[in-house]
Write a protein that holds these residues in place. Structure first.
Motif, PDB file in Angstrom:
ATOM      1  N   THR A  52       0.826  -1.205   0.000  1.00  0.00           N
ATOM      2  CA  THR A  52       0.000   0.000   0.000  1.00  0.00           C
ATOM      3  C   THR A  52       0.860   1.256   0.000  1.00  0.00           C
ATOM      4  O   THR A  52       0.571   2.219  -0.721  1.00  0.00           O
ATOM      5  CB  THR A  52      -0.938  -0.008   1.221  1.00  0.00           C
ATOM      6  N   LEU A  53       1.922   1.253   0.792  1.00  0.00           N
ATOM      7  CA  LEU A  53       2.829   2.407   0.802  1.00  0.00           C
ATOM      8  C   LEU A  53       3.500   2.595  -0.553  1.00  0.00           C
ATOM      9  O   LEU A  53       3.602   3.716  -1.050  1.00  0.00           O
ATOM     10  CB  LEU A  53       3.915   2.225   1.870  1.00  0.00           C
ATOM     11  N   HIS A  91      -2.657   4.672   0.257  1.00  0.00           N
ATOM     12  CA  HIS A  91      -3.165   4.902   1.602  1.00  0.00           C
ATOM     13  C   HIS A  91      -4.126   6.098   1.616  1.00  0.00           C
ATOM     14  O   HIS A  91      -4.175   6.881   0.676  1.00  0.00           O
ATOM     15  CB  HIS A  91      -2.011   5.106   2.587  1.00  0.00           C
TER      16      HIS A  91
END
Length: 170
Positions: free
Chosen positions: A70-71, A76
């Motif tokens: 996700t990062l 995010h």
């Protein structure tokens, strides 16, 4: 940016991508386990007592492995009220501030995770259930994924710094 930083970003992004695809595969493991539980419980009236707890562990692994992915993908949640109106360099400045908050948070979480893993290893910690599984594997995975998230956070620092310098790291 120096070549070693570019290589670091590429390697960490590849690791995070691999973790994300592994997390995606865990969905199918959870589906199969819950399907097995439903069939054995309702069709042949012979429930497997470990299925729900195994699925909970798998779901935890899914969340842990999904963090670095996700990062890396910048997926995010963020408040876009102000952020969207900023230029790319303004966004990079704001992202540099927030990524250092993230790094602080991840370091604190990692310290707690290591402490929790050490305790689990020393005491052979287990869940109190009929299955009675060890929690060491899931806690070890948590620590590994926190390290990977921390590495990905530093990769983000380098990417944002490159944006501020008018460069692109990919």
């Amino acid at each position: 940016m120096p070549g070693i930083i570019r290589r670091y970003v590429r390697v960490v992004d590849r690791l995070s991508d691999w973790a994300g695809w592994l997390a995606a595969a865990l969905i199918f493991v959870m589906i199969a386990t819950l399907l097995l539980d439903a069939v054995t419980r309702n069709v042949i009236n012979m429930p497997v007592h470990w299925a729900i707890e195994f699925t909970q562990f798998t779901l935890a692994a899914y969340y842990f492995l999904g963090g670095p992915f996700t990062l890396m993908r910048d997926d995010h949640v963020r408040m876009d009220l102000l952020y969207a109106s900023l230029s790319a360099r303004g966004q990079a400045r704001l992202d540099l501030i927030t990524v250092w908050c993230l790094i602080f948070y991840l370091v604190v979480m990692l310290m707690g995770g290591i402490s929790s893993l050490q305790y689990a290893i020393e005491t052979d910690e287990r869940r109190f259930s009929m299955w009675n599984p060890s929690v060491i594997p899931i806690k070890a995975l948590m620590v590994v994924c926190l390290v990977l998230m921390l590495m990905q956070a530093f990769s983000l620092v380098f990417k944002h710094m490159a944006t501020l310098r008018g460069e692109e790291i990919a």
